[in-house]
Design an enzyme around this catalytic site. Structure first.
Site: not given
Length: 431
Positions: A199-200
């Site tokens: 998700s980064k």
């Protein structure tokens, strides 16, 4: 005045526009992973250059770090950074009360006690004044978190740390590329840690982490820690001797190759994000009763998560509970197609693991220090206020082509604000 979607009107964001992929997986990413899979060096303990060492060099070069060590995930990165500093039983580590649970668990993994400090109401990062109040003779380190991509006040934090002889480990999991007075976050304290979780802003294909530092000695300690305490050097035959306590926290070649490919596109993605998000926040900042996330002077915000605070009085609902307004806005905006959500439902010190001292054995590490543990509900007024009155947008804005979507989000906010009577009715029902 447009009819709100929750009451049968047409949503501001059409359903076919709501799905946004993140991360973007391009052909270059697939080729990189397949290339690593076809190679002979699938782990970081192989002799010579491998995809993991390539990523370490590229990350250090991209952001200006002297040493970079790739590990299995961001939580492991934090634990290894503390281990490299010798943090252990009886020590205290100051962490913010508003952050992901991993920041508080990392000291526990070293048998150290996490001590929580409140946060700033604008940046949501740790409050240096509250750090000072929390320091005791047992304090050994501070972990400032660059939460949501906003740099913490590193000048003040480093000054406090120097004055008290404390180490500083930056949790930059959400902030690759962010800067504080021209310096990249992660490289300002003694060590910095990053997460490459999918998700980064710069992801891998699953889980991954990095530790950066100016110190060759600390970098070597992290390398030993990720590999059972062994010394792994190019040209040196592996002796399988654990020279100190270590773990199996290695990154594999496929994760490294994917991130390496993503890293080559980071600058282009980042330019697009800054433009898209800047325009979106400029529109929302004109609405009464909303505090938009802000890049403070001399900082670059990475905008990993967008957190908005809502003020009932400024909105025109004086006397309404912040939670009631938040609940009403969440319902109305989600109906319009804006994926507003809560992020962190309680202050970190209210988590069961800390309240009930669920560490090791008979209350360790708290029993080593004689600490009474955390009492749910105590202190941290800013953290509690932020949780009570805020909502977030996550992931969708990270896509470099999200400008038009963010424009639709802004339309939805403006539509809801035009229907403030309906907001008042819903908020009143929630009070």
């Amino acid at each position: 005045m447009s009819k709100l979607a929750v009451f049968g009107g047409t949503a501001a964001v059409p359903k076919h526009r709501r799905r946004v992929e993140w991360p973007l997986v391009e052909d270059d990413d697939r080729k990189a992973v397949l290339g690593a899979l076809d190679g002979a060096r699938l782990v970081s303990d192989t002799d010579g250059v491998n995809p993991v060492s390539d990523l370490e060099e590229s990350w250090a070069r991209q952001f200006g770090f002297e040493h970079c060590v790739a590990v299995s995930n961001g939580t492991a990165a934090l634990a290894l950074a503390l281990a490299a500093l010798g943090i252990g039983p009886g020590d205290e580590v100051i962490v913010p009360a508003l952050t992901f649970i991993a920041t508080g668990l990392a000291p526990l993994h070293q048998m150290a006690v996490p001590v929580f400090a409140d946060v700033d109401p604008v940046t949501f990062t740790i409050d240096p004044d509250d750090i000072e109040r929390r320091i005791t003779p047992r304090t050994r380190a501070i972990i400032p978190v660059h939460l949501h991509g906003a740099p913490a006040d590193m000048d003040r934090i480093n000054e406090i740390a120097t004055r008290h002889g404390l180490a500083v480990v930056e949790d930059a999991a959400q902030a690759p590329g962010a800067t504080h007075r021209g310096r990249p976050v992660g490289g300002i304290g003694d060590l910095g840690t990053f997460s490459l979780q999918v998700s980064k802003n710069i992801p891998t294909c699953g889980e991954g982490g990095l530790v950066v530092t100016r110190s060759a000695e600390l970098a070597e300690a992290v390398r030993k820690g990720r590999q059972f305490g062994e010394v792994i050097e190019s040209g040196r035959e592996r002796d399988y001797i654990s020279y100190n306590l270590g773990w199996n926290y290695k990154m594999n070649a496929l994760q490294a190759a994917f991130t390496q490919s993503q890293l080559t596109r980071f600058e282009g993605y980042e330019r697009a994000r800054q433009q898209n998000i800047g325009g979106f926040l400029a529109r929302l900042s004109r609405l009464p009763g909303i505090q938009v996330p802000t890049a403070l002077p001399d900082t670059t915000h990475a905008w990993h998560i967008l957190r908005f605070r809502f003020d009932p009085a400024a909105f025109g609902l004086d006397g309404t509970r912040p939670q009631a307004l938040r609940s009403a806005l969440r319902r109305l905006l989600r109906a319009e197609g804006v994926p507003m959500s809560q992020y962190q439902l309680m202050p970190l010190p209210d988590q069961k693991v800390f309240v009930e001292r669920l560490g090791f054995g008979s209350g360790y590490p708290w029993s080593v220090t004689g600490a009474t543990g955390t009492i749910a509900g105590e202190g941290y007024p800013v953290t509690r206020a932020v949780i009570a009155d805020s909502l977030t947008i996550q992931k969708r804005h990270l896509h470099p082509g999200s400008g038009d979507l963010l424009g639709l989000y802004a339309d939805a906010f403006e539509k809801v604000w035009e229907n403030r009577d309906a907001v008042a009715t819903l908020a009143g029902a929630a009070s």
